[in-house]
Design a protein around this motif. Structure first.
Motif, PDB file in Angstrom:
ATOM      1  N   ARG A 166      47.186  37.995  12.017  1.00 29.74           N
ATOM      2  CA  ARG A 166      47.469  36.773  12.775  1.00 29.74           C
ATOM      3  C   ARG A 166      46.212  36.282  13.505  1.00 29.74           C
ATOM      4  O   ARG A 166      45.473  37.063  14.081  1.00 29.74           O
ATOM      5  CB  ARG A 166      48.599  37.024  13.777  1.00 29.74           C
ATOM      6  N   GLY A 167      46.017  34.980  13.443  1.00 30.83           N
ATOM      7  CA  GLY A 167      44.869  34.377  14.111  1.00 30.83           C
ATOM      8  C   GLY A 167      43.577  34.433  13.317  1.00 30.83           C
ATOM      9  O   GLY A 167      42.539  33.956  13.796  1.00 30.83           O
ATOM     10  N   THR A 168      43.620  35.016  12.121  1.00 30.70           N
ATOM     11  CA  THR A 168      42.398  35.082  11.311  1.00 30.70           C
ATOM     12  C   THR A 168      42.024  33.698  10.800  1.00 30.70           C
ATOM     13  O   THR A 168      42.848  32.785  10.720  1.00 30.70           O
ATOM     14  CB  THR A 168      42.574  36.041  10.120  1.00 30.70           C
ATOM     15  N   ARG A 169      40.758  33.535  10.424  1.00 31.86           N
ATOM     16  CA  ARG A 169      40.220  32.247   9.981  1.00 31.86           C
ATOM     17  C   ARG A 169      40.172  32.244   8.464  1.00 31.86           C
ATOM     18  O   ARG A 169      39.577  33.132   7.845  1.00 31.86           O
ATOM     19  CB  ARG A 169      38.847  32.018  10.604  1.00 31.86           C
ATOM     20  N   VAL A 170      40.776  31.225   7.858  1.00 28.62           N
ATOM     21  CA  VAL A 170      40.969  31.193   6.410  1.00 28.62           C
ATOM     22  C   VAL A 170      40.293  29.969   5.786  1.00 28.62           C
ATOM     23  O   VAL A 170      40.317  28.872   6.351  1.00 28.62           O
ATOM     24  CB  VAL A 170      42.479  31.168   6.073  1.00 28.62           C
ATOM     25  N   TYR A 171      39.690  30.186   4.627  1.00 23.83           N
ATOM     26  CA  TYR A 171      39.202  29.090   3.794  1.00 23.83           C
ATOM     27  C   TYR A 171      40.017  29.091   2.504  1.00 23.83           C
ATOM     28  O   TYR A 171      40.136  30.119   1.844  1.00 23.83           O
ATOM     29  CB  TYR A 171      37.715  29.260   3.470  1.00 23.83           C
ATOM     30  N   PHE A 172      40.576  27.928   2.136  1.00 26.59           N
ATOM     31  CA  PHE A 172      41.383  27.813   0.924  1.00 26.59           C
ATOM     32  C   PHE A 172      40.741  26.768   0.021  1.00 26.59           C
ATOM     33  O   PHE A 172      40.645  25.602   0.369  1.00 26.59           O
ATOM     34  CB  PHE A 172      42.822  27.403   1.269  1.00 26.59           C
ATOM     35  N   GLU A 173      40.328  27.208  -1.174  1.00 23.74           N
ATOM     36  CA  GLU A 173      39.722  26.295  -2.151  1.00 23.74           C
ATOM     37  C   GLU A 173      40.748  25.914  -3.205  1.00 23.74           C
ATOM     38  O   GLU A 173      41.291  26.780  -3.895  1.00 23.74           O
ATOM     39  CB  GLU A 173      38.514  26.963  -2.811  1.00 23.74           C
ATOM     40  N   VAL A 174      41.026  24.612  -3.334  1.00 20.18           N
ATOM     41  CA  VAL A 174      42.039  24.171  -4.289  1.00 20.18           C
ATOM     42  C   VAL A 174      41.469  23.978  -5.683  1.00 20.18           C
ATOM     43  O   VAL A 174      42.183  24.071  -6.682  1.00 20.18           O
ATOM     44  CB  VAL A 174      42.744  22.879  -3.822  1.00 20.18           C
ATOM     45  N   SER A 175      40.167  23.672  -5.783  1.00 20.11           N
ATOM     46  CA  SER A 175      39.507  23.547  -7.084  1.00 20.11           C
ATOM     47  C   SER A 175      38.008  23.583  -6.884  1.00 20.11           C
ATOM     48  O   SER A 175      37.501  23.419  -5.763  1.00 20.11           O
ATOM     49  CB  SER A 175      39.922  22.260  -7.806  1.00 20.11           C
ATOM     50  N   ARG A 176      37.283  23.808  -7.993  1.00 21.66           N
ATOM     51  CA  ARG A 176      35.837  23.912  -7.918  1.00 21.66           C
ATOM     52  C   ARG A 176      35.229  22.615  -7.432  1.00 21.66           C
ATOM     53  O   ARG A 176      35.754  21.536  -7.676  1.00 21.66           O
ATOM     54  CB  ARG A 176      35.256  24.289  -9.279  1.00 21.66           C
ATOM     55  N   GLY A 177      34.129  22.720  -6.763  1.00 20.01           N
ATOM     56  CA  GLY A 177      33.486  21.538  -6.230  1.00 20.01           C
ATOM     57  C   GLY A 177      32.511  21.884  -5.111  1.00 20.01           C
ATOM     58  O   GLY A 177      31.375  21.461  -5.157  1.00 20.01           O
ATOM     59  N   PRO A 178      32.948  22.622  -4.058  1.00 19.78           N
ATOM     60  CA  PRO A 178      34.355  23.037  -3.869  1.00 19.78           C
ATOM     61  C   PRO A 178      35.188  21.971  -3.158  1.00 19.78           C
ATOM     62  O   PRO A 178      34.700  21.284  -2.275  1.00 19.78           O
ATOM     63  CB  PRO A 178      34.214  24.272  -2.967  1.00 19.78           C
ATOM     64  N   TYR A 179      36.443  21.851  -3.600  1.00 19.18           N
ATOM     65  CA  TYR A 179      37.418  21.018  -2.901  1.00 19.18           C
ATOM     66  C   TYR A 179      38.307  21.954  -2.098  1.00 19.18           C
ATOM     67  O   TYR A 179      38.871  22.911  -2.651  1.00 19.18           O
ATOM     68  CB  TYR A 179      38.255  20.201  -3.880  1.00 19.18           C
ATOM     69  N   ALA A 180      38.433  21.681  -0.822  1.00 15.91           N
ATOM     70  CA  ALA A 180      39.156  22.586   0.078  1.00 15.91           C
ATOM     71  C   ALA A 180      40.465  21.983   0.546  1.00 15.91           C
ATOM     72  O   ALA A 180      40.649  20.767   0.529  1.00 15.91           O
ATOM     73  CB  ALA A 180      38.294  22.912   1.288  1.00 15.91           C
ATOM     74  N   ALA A 181      41.377  22.847   0.963  1.00 14.15           N
ATOM     75  CA  ALA A 181      42.605  22.412   1.626  1.00 14.15           C
ATOM     76  C   ALA A 181      42.311  22.310   3.109  1.00 14.15           C
ATOM     77  O   ALA A 181      42.075  23.320   3.778  1.00 14.15           O
ATOM     78  CB  ALA A 181      43.739  23.399   1.366  1.00 14.15           C
ATOM     79  N   GLY A 182      42.273  21.080   3.611  1.00 14.60           N
ATOM     80  CA  GLY A 182      42.003  20.883   5.025  1.00 14.60           C
ATOM     81  C   GLY A 182      43.214  21.176   5.889  1.00 14.60           C
ATOM     82  O   GLY A 182      44.331  21.366   5.385  1.00 14.60           O
ATOM     83  N   ALA A 183      43.002  21.189   7.188  1.00 15.07           N
ATOM     84  CA  ALA A 183      44.079  21.508   8.123  1.00 15.07           C
ATOM     85  C   ALA A 183      45.219  20.502   8.061  1.00 15.07           C
ATOM     86  O   ALA A 183      46.360  20.831   8.388  1.00 15.07           O
ATOM     87  CB  ALA A 183      43.524  21.598   9.543  1.00 15.07           C
ATOM     88  N   SER A 184      44.926  19.268   7.632  1.00 12.20           N
ATOM     89  CA  SER A 184      45.969  18.240   7.598  1.00 12.20           C
ATOM     90  C   SER A 184      46.742  18.207   6.284  1.00 12.20           C
ATOM     91  O   SER A 184      47.665  17.415   6.131  1.00 12.20           O
ATOM     92  CB  SER A 184      45.347  16.858   7.844  1.00 12.20           C
ATOM     93  N   SER A 185      46.388  19.050   5.329  1.00 13.14           N
ATOM     94  CA  SER A 185      47.101  19.102   4.048  1.00 13.14           C
ATOM     95  C   SER A 185      48.359  19.955   4.170  1.00 13.14           C
ATOM     96  O   SER A 185      48.531  20.698   5.137  1.00 13.14           O
ATOM     97  CB  SER A 185      46.199  19.695   2.960  1.00 13.14           C
ATOM     98  N   PHE A 186      49.228  19.873   3.170  1.00 12.96           N
ATOM     99  CA  PHE A 186      50.438  20.710   3.200  1.00 12.96           C
ATOM    100  C   PHE A 186      50.084  22.188   3.141  1.00 12.96           C
ATOM    101  O   PHE A 186      50.767  23.026   3.744  1.00 12.96           O
ATOM    102  CB  PHE A 186      51.386  20.315   2.052  1.00 12.96           C
ATOM    103  N   ILE A 187      48.999  22.530   2.444  1.00 12.11           N
ATOM    104  CA  ILE A 187      48.553  23.928   2.407  1.00 12.11           C
ATOM    105  C   ILE A 187      48.054  24.344   3.786  1.00 12.11           C
ATOM    106  O   ILE A 187      48.372  25.436   4.281  1.00 12.11           O
ATOM    107  CB  ILE A 187      47.444  24.120   1.348  1.00 12.11           C
ATOM    108  N   GLY A 188      47.273  23.453   4.413  1.00 13.60           N
ATOM    109  CA  GLY A 188      46.791  23.744   5.758  1.00 13.60           C
ATOM    110  C   GLY A 188      47.921  23.914   6.749  1.00 13.60           C
ATOM    111  O   GLY A 188      47.880  24.786   7.624  1.00 13.60           O
ATOM    112  N   GLU A 189      48.967  23.093   6.617  1.00 15.22           N
ATOM    113  CA  GLU A 189      50.121  23.215   7.513  1.00 15.22           C
ATOM    114  C   GLU A 189      50.856  24.526   7.290  1.00 15.22           C
ATOM    115  O   GLU A 189      51.340  25.148   8.242  1.00 15.22           O
ATOM    116  CB  GLU A 189      51.059  22.025   7.298  1.00 15.22           C
ATOM    117  N   THR A 190      50.929  24.962   6.042  1.00 14.28           N
ATOM    118  CA  THR A 190      51.555  26.264   5.764  1.00 14.28           C
ATOM    119  C   THR A 190      50.747  27.386   6.408  1.00 14.28           C
ATOM    120  O   THR A 190      51.313  28.307   7.018  1.00 14.28           O
ATOM    121  CB  THR A 190      51.677  26.499   4.250  1.00 14.28           C
TER     122      THR A 190
END
Length: 289
Positions: free
Chosen positions: A171-195
């Motif tokens: 809990r509280g760890t810092r996460v980076y989520f890459e949705v596709s190469r680029g890199p394209y990331a899931a930002g905090a405002s995306s549905f992935i970021g909300e999850t």
């Protein structure tokens, strides 16, 4: 039959017909009117395909884009190309009552010019997913309580359960989520970021960068995430960006690479978000046992 009986029967028929008439508003703000629920649907966005099927009307889908692949029965349907630039002739040949596609699709105007009804729907947040489920349910004449609201309750409960299953260290760890190469990331405002937020962790990509920004790999190096999640939908082994091999998350094995099938689950804003939450929670638990 007495005259008043005929009038009563006619009135009942009119009411029955009116009850089947449907009006929805898509994400372009356009209203679409249907005399009855569409029986022939072409879906050009996987999350919309999955939503129609989850609402128990997979049988109405007559064609899909090349990326729609769940449930398995969908794979037997005609494919009409990519979601953004499908084969127009192939779509029209399927005689759809409506085509479901994303707002960013480049073919909406061309299809409408050919007399094909188009509903543009593109969920990007949790609220969007719930709203789009309701719109699709309205289109299919599925009452909210039996359809969209039921599906959302499952998603909501699964995310909550996944959060409760996490070990305290995660809990509280810092996460980076890459949705596709680029890199394209899931930002905090995306549905992935909300999850991720609901799971109790922090996203290293701030909301002001947008839902799915393209980043410089150096950004991730400087952000020093505790956990890295990567959706690798290609069949090729993932190659690290320059310098990433020096990040603690990589050296200490706190990196989860999701293959094509799992990636399809975690990057689609639709009914399988419940499973996506469990997958992300599983990565976090493995990273901090």
């Amino acid at each position: 039959m007495k005259p008043w009986h005929r009038l009563l029967l006619a009135a009942c028929c009119l009411l029955a017909g009116a009850a089947q008439a449907i009006t929805i508003t898509d994400d372009r703000g356009r209203q679409l009117h249907f005399d009855e629920p569409p029986r022939r649907i072409v879906s050009l966005l996987p999350s919309l395909t999955e939503s129609v099927c989850e609402l128990q009307h997979c049988d109405r889908i007559v064609g899909v884009d090349r990326y729609s692949n769940w449930p398995a029965s969908i794979q037997r349907l005609p494919q009409v190309g990519g979601g953004l630039d499908p084969n127009i002739e192939a779509v029209v040949a399927l005689r759809p009552d409506v085509v479901l596609l994303s707002v960013s699709s480049r073919v909406s105007d061309r299809l409408e010019a050919l007399g094909v009804k188009v509903a543009a729907l593109e969920p990007k947040s949790h609220a969007d997913v719930r709203r789009v489920l309701r719109v699709v349910g309205d289109l299919l004449a599925v009452p909210h309580a039996q359809g969209a609201d039921r599906v959302w309750r499952v998603i909501d409960a699964a995310v909550q359960a996944a959060a409760q299953s996490l070990p305290a260290r995660a809990r509280g760890t810092r996460v980076y989520f890459e949705v596709s190469r680029g890199p394209y990331a899931a930002g905090a405002s995306s549905f992935i970021g909300e999850t991720l937020v609901r799971l109790g962790v922090r996203n290293v990509v701030p909301p002001e960068l947008g839902p799915f920004p393209r980043l410089n790999p150096e950004f991730v190096l400087r952000a020093r995430p505790d956990v890295i999640m990567v959706a690798n939908r290609s069949m090729q082994p993932m190659v690290l960006y320059p310098g990433w091999q020096n990040m603690a998350a990589v050296k200490e094995g706190r990196m989860c690479e999701f293959g094509p099938e799992v990636s399809d689950v975690v990057v689609r804003p639709g009914p399988r978000m419940a499973e996506a939450a469990r997958i992300m929670a599983g990565c976090l638990a493995k990273s901090f046992p």
